[in-house]
Write a protein that holds these residues in place. Structure first.
Motif, PDB file in Angstrom:
ATOM      1  N   UNK A   7     -50.052  11.863   1.137  1.00 23.17           N
ATOM      2  CA  UNK A   7     -50.367  11.039   2.306  1.00 23.17           C
ATOM      3  C   UNK A   7     -51.708  11.509   2.811  1.00 23.17           C
ATOM      4  N   UNK A   8     -52.754  11.014   2.221  1.00 24.26           N
ATOM      5  CA  UNK A   8     -54.065  11.627   2.336  1.00 24.26           C
ATOM      6  C   UNK A   8     -54.916  11.036   3.446  1.00 24.26           C
ATOM      7  N   UNK A   9     -54.521   9.925   4.006  1.00 25.91           N
ATOM      8  CA  UNK A   9     -55.277   9.343   5.113  1.00 25.91           C
ATOM      9  C   UNK A   9     -54.290   8.724   6.080  1.00 25.91           C
ATOM     10  N   UNK A  10     -54.548   8.875   7.351  1.00 25.18           N
ATOM     11  CA  UNK A  10     -53.571   8.422   8.343  1.00 25.18           C
ATOM     12  C   UNK A  10     -53.281   6.936   8.216  1.00 25.18           C
ATOM     13  N   UNK A  11     -54.284   6.150   7.942  1.00 26.57           N
ATOM     14  CA  UNK A  11     -54.088   4.707   7.898  1.00 26.57           C
ATOM     15  C   UNK A  11     -53.274   4.267   6.714  1.00 26.57           C
ATOM     16  N   UNK A  12     -53.299   5.038   5.614  1.00 27.81           N
ATOM     17  CA  UNK A  12     -52.608   4.622   4.396  1.00 27.81           C
ATOM     18  C   UNK A  12     -51.459   5.526   4.038  1.00 27.81           C
ATOM     19  N   UNK A  13     -51.069   6.421   4.945  1.00 27.66           N
ATOM     20  CA  UNK A  13     -50.054   7.414   4.601  1.00 27.66           C
ATOM     21  C   UNK A  13     -48.744   6.791   4.188  1.00 27.66           C
ATOM     22  N   UNK A  14     -48.358   5.660   4.781  1.00 31.36           N
ATOM     23  CA  UNK A  14     -47.051   5.077   4.500  1.00 31.36           C
ATOM     24  C   UNK A  14     -46.914   4.547   3.091  1.00 31.36           C
ATOM     25  N   UNK A  15     -48.029   4.306   2.396  1.00 31.87           N
ATOM     26  CA  UNK A  15     -47.932   3.744   1.053  1.00 31.87           C
ATOM     27  C   UNK A  15     -48.119   4.797  -0.017  1.00 31.87           C
ATOM     28  N   UNK A  16     -48.260   6.067   0.376  1.00 34.73           N
ATOM     29  CA  UNK A  16     -48.446   7.131  -0.593  1.00 34.73           C
ATOM     30  C   UNK A  16     -47.214   8.010  -0.631  1.00 34.73           C
ATOM     31  N   UNK A  17     -47.118   8.821  -1.656  1.00 33.73           N
ATOM     32  CA  UNK A  17     -45.950   9.667  -1.862  1.00 33.73           C
ATOM     33  C   UNK A  17     -45.852  10.745  -0.801  1.00 33.73           C
ATOM     34  N   UNK A  18     -44.627  11.001  -0.326  1.00 30.67           N
ATOM     35  CA  UNK A  18     -44.426  11.992   0.708  1.00 30.67           C
ATOM     36  C   UNK A  18     -44.452  13.383   0.098  1.00 30.67           C
ATOM     37  N   UNK A  19     -45.293  14.267   0.663  1.00 32.53           N
ATOM     38  CA  UNK A  19     -45.399  15.640   0.182  1.00 32.53           C
ATOM     39  C   UNK A  19     -45.864  16.564   1.286  1.00 32.53           C
ATOM     40  N   UNK A  20     -45.358  16.626   2.474  1.00 28.48           N
ATOM     41  CA  UNK A  20     -45.940  17.445   3.513  1.00 28.48           C
ATOM     42  C   UNK A  20     -45.076  18.594   3.947  1.00 28.48           C
ATOM     43  N   UNK A 111     -57.921  19.553  -0.314  1.00 25.54           N
ATOM     44  CA  UNK A 111     -58.422  18.338  -0.977  1.00 25.54           C
ATOM     45  C   UNK A 111     -58.535  18.528  -2.496  1.00 25.54           C
ATOM     46  N   UNK A 112     -57.420  18.712  -3.158  1.00 30.80           N
ATOM     47  CA  UNK A 112     -57.377  18.941  -4.605  1.00 30.80           C
ATOM     48  C   UNK A 112     -57.831  17.717  -5.400  1.00 30.80           C
ATOM     49  N   UNK A 113     -57.920  16.565  -4.753  1.00 36.87           N
ATOM     50  CA  UNK A 113     -58.215  15.280  -5.386  1.00 36.87           C
ATOM     51  C   UNK A 113     -59.639  14.809  -5.136  1.00 36.87           C
ATOM     52  N   UNK A 185     -60.244  11.365  -7.127  1.00 40.88           N
ATOM     53  CA  UNK A 185     -60.402  10.485  -5.975  1.00 40.88           C
ATOM     54  C   UNK A 185     -59.071  10.380  -5.251  1.00 40.88           C
ATOM     55  N   UNK A 186     -59.113  10.014  -3.990  1.00 43.36           N
ATOM     56  CA  UNK A 186     -57.897   9.877  -3.196  1.00 43.36           C
ATOM     57  C   UNK A 186     -56.954   8.833  -3.789  1.00 43.36           C
ATOM     58  N   UNK A 187     -57.521   7.749  -4.295  1.00 48.10           N
ATOM     59  CA  UNK A 187     -56.688   6.666  -4.812  1.00 48.10           C
ATOM     60  C   UNK A 187     -55.909   7.063  -6.047  1.00 48.10           C
ATOM     61  N   UNK A 188     -56.370   8.091  -6.754  1.00 50.99           N
ATOM     62  CA  UNK A 188     -55.702   8.515  -7.985  1.00 50.99           C
ATOM     63  C   UNK A 188     -54.646   9.587  -7.740  1.00 50.99           C
ATOM     64  N   UNK A 189     -54.525  10.070  -6.512  1.00 49.88           N
ATOM     65  CA  UNK A 189     -53.657  11.214  -6.235  1.00 49.88           C
ATOM     66  C   UNK A 189     -52.193  10.931  -6.532  1.00 49.88           C
TER      67      UNK A 189
END
Length: 429
Positions: A7-20, A111-113, A185-189
């Motif tokens: 969840x690498x950006x606040x605006x798009x966190x809901x569409x990315x895999x949960x890992x926090x 920021x590993x990505x 890139x963030x999109x590939x994470x």
């Protein structure tokens, strides 16, 4: 703690895999030294904070370990629960705990990505290198025995650092993490976290070799820790890490030896040309996403449990042995964990403050089911469920729980190790 890696950006966190990871109060054993922040440690292009721990009476020439937290964790969380401070007291070495923040990433992920932050001489990677230089000078550490470890997002950065600075790190441990430079890139994470990248060992190895062109060795010795029921960073990442680092070492992907350890752990060892362990892969049956710990006073025990600190086996202890931190001399003199005592396997699942476990009668198979009632969000953060596109699914059965948030709750029954079913109608008394 809640740990959301992709969840690498606040605006798009809901569409990315949960890992926090969300910090919970730690209860680390009393340590002989002090845990302090270093306000100035040199060049800091990655805008990181440096914390450090050194046991009382630390001698010059000791090893140095760098330990990287996960998303929304802090250095204090990792100091409290990972077990590294305990081991520093036992074996006599200093530990650096880098810390990122929400100003770098909305969920405080390393920021590993991001190739502008995780490559040699750049961003966060360069800041960690500055911390190493500062600590080596401060403590008179052995510059040939510097190691790095991390969990999930911290593990992804660990793999990058090993590739970026093979001249700095003698070894590393990637815990529930990803291969070096899997995503640029963030999109590939998220794709890296969940999917096979279908690269050959040579292609994976090239990602390491290209991170520091011209470097020919010696290469870091790498430990890989992975739960078989991790639905956040899928187990295929452990296979890819194995392929990557065995290729870098110029050895095959067939283990030189395997053995069973406590906590349902299988250790596979890949020896170098001299018959010394170069890569070790630890697969933990039924474990979800997190760092493997095993609290207690036994020789092979360490750490504290919590969300994403899972009670199975003390990974930090076995990693310390793999690196030779229990030995004097150079890394090549290190011992393998194969000769180490193993604690009695724990039969208790890792619990979260949000869950209410109740034991039910043992079925004919001999397994004692346990029930947990909690909001979907906390079922995910405790490793009993996983998130796909904002929906929580029970681990094992993949039963849909609905939206991954704190407003919807379910009771999950663990009917076998790592396998959960919905039991809203009630669990056996």
């Amino acid at each position: 703690m809640s740990f959301r890696l992709a969840a690498l950006a606040a605006a798009s966190a809901s569409v990315l895999t949960v890992v926090g990871l969300i910090a919970l109060p730690g209860s680390a054993a009393a340590n002989s030294g002090s845990f302090t922040q270093v306000s100035s440690f040199g060049s800091n292009p990655g805008n990181l904070a440096m914390y450090e721990y050194a046991p009382a009476g630390l001698h010059g020439g000791a090893p140095l370990v760098v330990a990287l937290h996960g998303c929304t964790q802090t250095a204090t969380d990792y100091y409290n629960d990972s077990g590294w401070a305990e081991l520093a007291d036992r074996y006599g070495f200093a530990v650096v705990f880098p810390q990122t923040s929400s100003s770098n990433n909305s969920l405080s992920c390393f920021s590993w990505f991001d190739s502008t932050k995780d490559t040699r001489g750049n961003g966060e990677a360069a800041s960690v290198k500055s911390m190493v230089d500062h600590a080596v000078a401060q403590y008179g550490s052995d510059a040939k025995r510097v190691f790095v470890t991390g969990l999930s997002a911290g593990a992804g950065m660990t793999a990058d650092l090993l590739a970026d600075y093979p001249d700095v790190f003698a070894g590393g441990s990637v815990d529930s993490g990803l291969p070096a430079q899997c995503a640029t890139s963030q999109s590939a994470a998220s794709g890296c976290q969940q999917n096979n990248q279908n690269l050959t060992p040579a292609q994976w190895g090239d990602k390491v070799r290209n991170s520091d062109p011209g470097y020919t060795g010696p290469w870091p010795r790498v430990a890989v820790w992975q739960g078989t029921s991790d639905y956040t960073v899928y187990p295929v990442n452990a296979t890819e890490l194995r392929d990557q680092w065995t290729n870098v070492w110029g050895i095959g992907q067939t283990p030189s030896s395997t053995q069973s350890l406590t906590g349902g752990t299988t250790e596979s060892v890949y020896d170098d040309a001299n018959g010394r362990p170069a890569v070790e892969v630890y697969s933990i049956s039924g474990m979800g996403h997190g760092l493997a710990v095993n609290p207690g006073s036994g020789t092979a025990q360490c750490g504290q449990t919590g969300a994403y600190f899972l009670n199975t086996i003390c990974s930090s202890y076995y990693t310390a042995l793999f690196w030779g931190l229990d030995q004097t001399g150079s890394p090549s003199a290190s011992s393998s964990p194969t000769a180490s005592p193993s604690p009695t396997p724990s039969s208790s699942p890792s619990t979260s403050p949000s869950g209410s476990p109740t034991a039910s009668p043992s079925p004919s198979g001999g397994y004692t089911p346990t029930c947990y009632t909690a909001a979907n969000y906390y079922q995910v953060t405790a490793g009993r469920a996983h998130d796909v596109g904002g929906i929580a699914y029970a681990n094992g059965s993949n039963a849909s729980l609905g939206l991954d948030n704190v407003f919807y709750s379910h009771t999950l029954e663990e009917t076998s190790a790592g396998y959960y079913v919905i039991a809203d109608s009630g669990c056996p008394a």
